[in-house]
Design a protein around this motif. Structure first.
Motif, PDB file in Angstrom:
ATOM      1  N   PHE A 475      14.805  16.779-102.865  1.00 36.55           N
ATOM      2  CA  PHE A 475      15.867  16.623-101.882  1.00 36.55           C
ATOM      3  C   PHE A 475      17.176  16.234-102.567  1.00 36.55           C
ATOM      4  O   PHE A 475      18.249  16.720-102.204  1.00 36.55           O
ATOM      5  CB  PHE A 475      15.493  15.562-100.847  1.00 36.55           C
ATOM      6  N   LEU A 476      17.096  15.353-103.550  1.00 34.96           N
ATOM      7  CA  LEU A 476      18.294  14.864-104.228  1.00 34.96           C
ATOM      8  C   LEU A 476      19.041  15.993-104.932  1.00 34.96           C
ATOM      9  O   LEU A 476      20.277  16.069-104.875  1.00 34.96           O
ATOM     10  CB  LEU A 476      17.914  13.772-105.234  1.00 34.96           C
ATOM     11  N   ILE A 477      18.306  16.876-105.607  1.00 35.10           N
ATOM     12  CA  ILE A 477      18.954  17.932-106.400  1.00 35.10           C
ATOM     13  C   ILE A 477      19.176  19.210-105.602  1.00 35.10           C
ATOM     14  O   ILE A 477      19.622  20.227-106.145  1.00 35.10           O
ATOM     15  CB  ILE A 477      18.132  18.254-107.662  1.00 35.10           C
ATOM     16  N   GLY A 478      18.873  19.175-104.301  1.00 38.77           N
ATOM     17  CA  GLY A 478      19.176  20.320-103.446  1.00 38.77           C
ATOM     18  C   GLY A 478      18.130  21.400-103.427  1.00 38.77           C
ATOM     19  O   GLY A 478      18.448  22.563-103.121  1.00 38.77           O
ATOM     20  N   LYS A 479      16.883  21.072-103.768  1.00 36.73           N
ATOM     21  CA  LYS A 479      15.791  22.039-103.721  1.00 36.73           C
ATOM     22  C   LYS A 479      15.037  21.892-102.403  1.00 36.73           C
ATOM     23  O   LYS A 479      14.356  20.892-102.181  1.00 36.73           O
ATOM     24  CB  LYS A 479      14.834  21.837-104.897  1.00 36.73           C
ATOM     25  N   ALA A 480      15.182  22.887-101.543  1.00 35.50           N
ATOM     26  CA  ALA A 480      14.476  22.852-100.267  1.00 35.50           C
ATOM     27  C   ALA A 480      13.029  23.281-100.465  1.00 35.50           C
ATOM     28  O   ALA A 480      12.687  23.956-101.444  1.00 35.50           O
ATOM     29  CB  ALA A 480      15.166  23.776 -99.260  1.00 35.50           C
ATOM     30  N   PHE A 543      22.076  10.025-112.175  1.00 39.43           N
ATOM     31  CA  PHE A 543      22.563  11.095-111.303  1.00 39.43           C
ATOM     32  C   PHE A 543      24.097  11.087-111.327  1.00 39.43           C
ATOM     33  O   PHE A 543      24.731  10.085-110.994  1.00 39.43           O
ATOM     34  CB  PHE A 543      22.035  10.877-109.887  1.00 39.43           C
ATOM     35  N   LYS A 544      24.721  12.170-111.735  1.00 37.44           N
ATOM     36  CA  LYS A 544      26.169  12.206-111.966  1.00 37.44           C
ATOM     37  C   LYS A 544      27.008  11.809-110.747  1.00 37.44           C
ATOM     38  O   LYS A 544      27.994  11.075-110.895  1.00 37.44           O
ATOM     39  CB  LYS A 544      26.584  13.598-112.465  1.00 37.44           C
ATOM     40  N   PRO A 545      26.676  12.277-109.525  1.00 42.92           N
ATOM     41  CA  PRO A 545      27.508  11.874-108.380  1.00 42.92           C
ATOM     42  C   PRO A 545      27.581  10.363-108.162  1.00 42.92           C
ATOM     43  O   PRO A 545      28.499   9.878-107.512  1.00 42.92           O
ATOM     44  CB  PRO A 545      26.824  12.575-107.198  1.00 42.92           C
ATOM     45  N   ASN A 546      26.603   9.616-108.680  1.00 41.74           N
ATOM     46  CA  ASN A 546      26.613   8.164-108.516  1.00 41.74           C
ATOM     47  C   ASN A 546      27.559   7.471-109.492  1.00 41.74           C
ATOM     48  O   ASN A 546      27.884   6.293-109.318  1.00 41.74           O
ATOM     49  CB  ASN A 546      25.207   7.597-108.689  1.00 41.74           C
ATOM     50  N   ALA A 574      11.692  11.381-119.679  1.00 42.79           N
ATOM     51  CA  ALA A 574      10.944  11.662-118.445  1.00 42.79           C
ATOM     52  C   ALA A 574      11.788  12.459-117.465  1.00 42.79           C
ATOM     53  O   ALA A 574      11.309  13.414-116.832  1.00 42.79           O
ATOM     54  CB  ALA A 574      10.476  10.349-117.820  1.00 42.79           C
ATOM     55  N   LEU A 575      13.058  12.076-117.329  1.00 45.94           N
ATOM     56  CA  LEU A 575      13.929  12.751-116.374  1.00 45.94           C
ATOM     57  C   LEU A 575      14.305  14.149-116.856  1.00 45.94           C
ATOM     58  O   LEU A 575      14.342  15.105-116.067  1.00 45.94           O
ATOM     59  CB  LEU A 575      15.182  11.907-116.142  1.00 45.94           C
ATOM     60  N   ARG A 576      14.581  14.289-118.161  1.00 43.10           N
ATOM     61  CA  ARG A 576      14.953  15.593-118.691  1.00 43.10           C
ATOM     62  C   ARG A 576      13.819  16.604-118.479  1.00 43.10           C
ATOM     63  O   ARG A 576      14.054  17.780-118.177  1.00 43.10           O
ATOM     64  CB  ARG A 576      15.307  15.498-120.174  1.00 43.10           C
ATOM     65  N   ARG A 577      12.590  16.166-118.656  1.00 38.27           N
ATOM     66  CA  ARG A 577      11.445  17.065-118.499  1.00 38.27           C
ATOM     67  C   ARG A 577      11.429  17.687-117.098  1.00 38.27           C
ATOM     68  O   ARG A 577      11.244  18.899-116.934  1.00 38.27           O
ATOM     69  CB  ARG A 577      10.156  16.289-118.760  1.00 38.27           C
ATOM     70  N   LEU A 578      11.633  16.866-116.066  1.00 39.74           N
ATOM     71  CA  LEU A 578      11.581  17.357-114.687  1.00 39.74           C
ATOM     72  C   LEU A 578      12.860  18.120-114.320  1.00 39.74           C
ATOM     73  O   LEU A 578      12.800  19.155-113.648  1.00 39.74           O
ATOM     74  CB  LEU A 578      11.376  16.171-113.727  1.00 39.74           C
ATOM     75  N   ALA A 579      14.003  17.602-114.765  1.00 40.33           N
ATOM     76  CA  ALA A 579      15.270  18.275-114.454  1.00 40.33           C
ATOM     77  C   ALA A 579      15.316  19.663-115.091  1.00 40.33           C
ATOM     78  O   ALA A 579      15.821  20.622-114.481  1.00 40.33           O
ATOM     79  CB  ALA A 579      16.438  17.421-114.940  1.00 40.33           C
ATOM     80  N   THR A 580      14.797  19.798-116.306  1.00 40.48           N
ATOM     81  CA  THR A 580      14.760  21.099-116.967  1.00 40.48           C
ATOM     82  C   THR A 580      13.884  22.073-116.195  1.00 40.48           C
ATOM     83  O   THR A 580      14.211  23.252-116.035  1.00 40.48           O
ATOM     84  CB  THR A 580      14.236  20.951-118.409  1.00 40.48           C
ATOM     85  N   PHE A 581      12.768  21.600-115.702  1.00 38.41           N
ATOM     86  CA  PHE A 581      11.844  22.452-114.955  1.00 38.41           C
ATOM     87  C   PHE A 581      12.532  23.054-113.725  1.00 38.41           C
ATOM     88  O   PHE A 581      12.311  24.224-113.380  1.00 38.41           O
ATOM     89  CB  PHE A 581      10.623  21.640-114.535  1.00 38.41           C
ATOM     90  N   PHE A 582      13.388  22.252-113.060  1.00 38.56           N
ATOM     91  CA  PHE A 582      14.063  22.725-111.861  1.00 38.56           C
ATOM     92  C   PHE A 582      15.471  23.267-112.146  1.00 38.56           C
ATOM     93  O   PHE A 582      16.206  23.601-111.200  1.00 38.56           O
ATOM     94  CB  PHE A 582      14.174  21.588-110.835  1.00 38.56           C
ATOM     95  N   ALA A 584      18.076  21.646-113.336  1.00 38.63           N
ATOM     96  CA  ALA A 584      19.050  20.698-112.775  1.00 38.63           C
ATOM     97  C   ALA A 584      19.562  19.699-113.807  1.00 38.63           C
ATOM     98  O   ALA A 584      20.050  18.627-113.437  1.00 38.63           O
ATOM     99  CB  ALA A 584      18.411  19.951-111.598  1.00 38.63           C
ATOM    100  N   THR A 585      19.474  20.030-115.088  1.00 38.90           N
ATOM    101  CA  THR A 585      19.915  19.075-116.112  1.00 38.90           C
ATOM    102  C   THR A 585      21.405  18.775-116.010  1.00 38.90           C
ATOM    103  O   THR A 585      21.850  17.686-116.392  1.00 38.90           O
ATOM    104  CB  THR A 585      19.599  19.616-117.520  1.00 38.90           C
ATOM    105  N   ASP A 586      22.199  19.716-115.484  1.00 42.13           N
ATOM    106  CA  ASP A 586      23.635  19.496-115.374  1.00 42.13           C
ATOM    107  C   ASP A 586      23.994  18.474-114.297  1.00 42.13           C
ATOM    108  O   ASP A 586      25.144  18.047-114.198  1.00 42.13           O
ATOM    109  CB  ASP A 586      24.344  20.820-115.083  1.00 42.13           C
ATOM    110  N   GLN A 587      23.009  18.046-113.498  1.00 37.87           N
ATOM    111  CA  GLN A 587      23.270  17.057-112.451  1.00 37.87           C
ATOM    112  C   GLN A 587      23.057  15.621-112.937  1.00 37.87           C
ATOM    113  O   GLN A 587      23.293  14.680-112.182  1.00 37.87           O
ATOM    114  CB  GLN A 587      22.364  17.317-111.244  1.00 37.87           C
ATOM    115  N   PHE A 588      22.645  15.466-114.197  1.00 35.75           N
ATOM    116  CA  PHE A 588      22.331  14.128-114.714  1.00 35.75           C
ATOM    117  C   PHE A 588      23.057  13.866-116.034  1.00 35.75           C
ATOM    118  O   PHE A 588      23.305  14.788-116.819  1.00 35.75           O
ATOM    119  CB  PHE A 588      20.818  13.984-114.905  1.00 35.75           C
TER     120      PHE A 588
END
Length: 615
Positions: A475-480, A543-546, A574-582, A584-588
């Motif tokens: 939800f945070l990264i915009g994946k429905a 999270f960059k927006p924060n 830990a975060l890079r692993r999941l963000a890369t999968f989706f 979404a690394t540019d959001q962090f």
């Protein structure tokens, strides 16, 4: 002569039946009005009521034809079965015994399959009777819906919702306007609830499930070298759950937040419950039968569920009464979880928290001055509409209960106010997970802007991270949910499990770990909450927006080791692993370090798949 004897025999049986119905009604009313908290206090009353209804059910089975000839209607059989189901569900609410929940489901399912509340036209006595039956059927469907939500029977929830809507449409012309609006509101509630809760829910159970979660006897222990404090082997034994916000998503008195927390505090026996609960039942009209459901839930390898009490819009006095009872009855090896999700006072600020904390510690006599009187202690509104003293819970209200081990989860814009409890405990250091002051903005979904309704109507963000972390991350990264197929979602679950395992290994070997977290990590439910908190904190902090604003970052008291702070390499990895999968690394705001190497035996491919059995 034989006919005369038959008639003489029939009359006593029918009279006995109706007398027993009256007696059962009185006993049921007594049990229904009993409080749902207090360990084993009302077990005797439940067993008395259940004994009467068991006799009643057996009597109508053995004498069905005589009773029908004497005027018994089919819906009256359904009413007996419904009362038995209500007794079982009430006992589940008091004891958290999943077997009682399953029994309630079995009886309700039998009522539905046999259409006990649908009278044929030849048996109906007119519009008034039709309205009575319609009301009974609506109440039955609503009660069964609640049981199905809690037990996780999604297909049945959909079926019941459809039936509820159809029946309500049929009753629109015959119901009085106020009565119709009341049921229409209930229909809108369940529709909103399912819309908010359905995404992702069929992909990963919220309950503690061995297909996804490590069995308790396999949890890696906290290393003895990390603490000199004697470990008492405390376990979570009880929980008090309360949530209230204006316009929040709920069905009856079950809010979306308390529902998620309730689910997370239950065992999912054998990991096979969701598949086997849907088995069709025998249609023979011999009374509610028992399917394999009961055997599935009675897994001898599992400990009992922690006791749980849900309070909806309680007065402060009632909330504190229940809390006091739970503390008094808490076993010697028990910990008590308090979950509070509620709106805070708009005037609460970090500066006020520090001044209030100082007055607690110093018993500052100047607090009686005009300046101090103007600084109100931050508080949470529980939804009870009365004077201020009855409507709010203050951090200081919880201090007397710190004589027992407490684990607090506070989800509120004023959660940070509860920091003031630390250092003021009366015997036991309270473990606290506190939500951010502000909710993080979500990334727009693909092809559209930020959906404010979507952002606000999926429950509280902090609670979602603690109960469904992958769902919260998506939800945070915009994946429905419709953007992620089941296989991809399961692969992401494996990656998250791997990351949480790495965080866990760091925590349990840290020499800086506070004794209260050592105790919490000994309980599988609390360990899972703590690891998800660490993940949540890292995600929201990076999270960059924060913009690294502390108002968007949750906190815990006492502090956790520096080695798992959001800036630590283990958290970035830990975060890079999941963000890369989706993608979404540019959001962090992630460091340039590579993902930590996967340890032998911990590769994604070696993580147990949800459909694999446990040897």
């Amino acid at each position: 002569m034989a006919q005369s004897n038959s008639s003489a025999t029939m009359v006593p049986v029918t009279e006995q039946f109706w007398l027993l119905v009256d007696k059962a009604d009185r006993r049921f009313s007594l049990v229904r009005d009993l409080p749902i908290f207090g360990r084993h206090r009302n077990d005797l009353e439940f067993h008395k009521a259940f004994k009467i209804y068991t006799q009643l059910w057996k009597m109508q089975q053995e004498n069905r034809q005589r009773l029908v000839e004497a005027g018994m209607r089919r819906w009256e059989v359904g009413e007996i079965a419904s009362r038995i189901a209500q007794l079982y569900y009430g006992q589940y609410q008091r004891t958290s015994d999943s077997a009682c929940l399953a029994e309630a489901y079995v009886f309700y399912e039998a009522i539905l399959d046999r259409d006990y509340f649908r009278e044929t036209s030849s048996n109906s006595s007119g519009g008034g009777q039709d309205m009575v039956l319609a009301n009974k059927q609506l109440r039955f469907l609503a009660r069964f819906l609640t049981v199905c939500l809690v037990i996780g029977r999604r297909e049945m929830v959909t079926r019941l919702t459809s039936q509820l809507k159809t029946l309500l449409d049929d009753c629109r012309k015959t119901f009085q306007e106020a009565e119709y609006k009341e049921w229409k509101h209930a229909m809108q509630e369940i529709t909103k609830f399912l819309k908010a809760d359905t995404p992702f829910m069929n992909k990963r159970p919220l309950r503690y499930n061995f297909a996804f979660d490590i069995p308790p006897d396999s949890l890696p222990p906290v290393q003895p070298s990390t603490t000199t404090v004697t470990k008492r082997n405390c376990l979570l034994r009880d929980a008090l759950l309360t949530s209230h916000y204006l316009h929040e998503i709920k069905f009856t008195e079950l809010t979306l937040d308390t529902f998620r927390m309730l689910q997370c505090l239950e065992w999912d026996p054998c990991g096979s419950f969701a598949q086997q609960i849907g088995s069709h039942s025998n249609q023979a009209d011999t009374g509610p039968h028992k399917t394999n459901l009961l055997q599935d839930l009675k897994d001898p390898s599992l400990p009992p569920n922690p006791h749980k009490t849900i309070l909806y819009r309680p007065s402060a006095a009632h909330f504190l009464t229940v809390l006091a009872t739970k503390c008094e009855e808490l076993p010697a090896d028990g910990m008590l979880l308090i979950y509070l999700s509620a709106a805070g006072d708009a005037g609460g600020t970090s500066e006020n928290y520090e001044k209030i904390a100082g007055s607690f510690r110093n018993l500052d006599v100047s607090s009686s001055s005009d300046e101090s009187r103007s600084k109100k202690e931050p508080r949470l509104w529980l939804g009870y509409r009365a004077n201020e003293g009855s409507s709010y819970v203050y951090p200081s209200d919880l201090i007397p209960f710190t004589r027992r081990p407490l684990f607090l989860i506070i989800d509120s814009c004023d959660a940070h106010a509860f920091k003031t409890i630390n250092g003021e405990e009366k015997g036991e250091t309270a473990a606290m997970l506190l939500s951010p002051t502000l909710r993080s903005p979500v990334t727009p979904t693909t092809g559209g802007g930020v959906d404010r309704t979507r952002q606000q109507n999926n429950g509280n963000q902090f609670t979602m991270f603690l109960t469904a972390p992958l769902q919260a991350f998506c939800f945070l990264i915009g994946k429905a949910s419709y953007d992620i197929d089941t296989d991809k979602y399961m692969e992401a679950e494996k990656l998250l499990s791997l990351s949480l395992s790495e965080l866990e290994a760091t925590v349990i070997t840290s020499a800086e770990l506070h004794a209260v977290w050592v105790e919490a990590l000994g309980d599988p439910f609390l360990r899972r909450f703590l690891l998800r908190f660490i993940f949540c904190r890292a995600v929201l902090a990076l999270f960059k927006p924060n913009s690294q604003n502390d108002d968007f970052i949750p906190t815990c008291i006492p502090s956790l080791p520096e080695s798992i702070n959001p800036g630590a390499q283990i958290c970035h990895s830990a975060l890079r692993r999941l963000a890369t999968f989706f993608g979404a690394t540019d959001q962090f705001d992630l460091s340039d370090i590579s993902v930590l190497p996967v340890q032998s035996g911990d590769s994604v491919g070696n993580i147990r798949k949800p459909d694999e059995e446990i040897s």
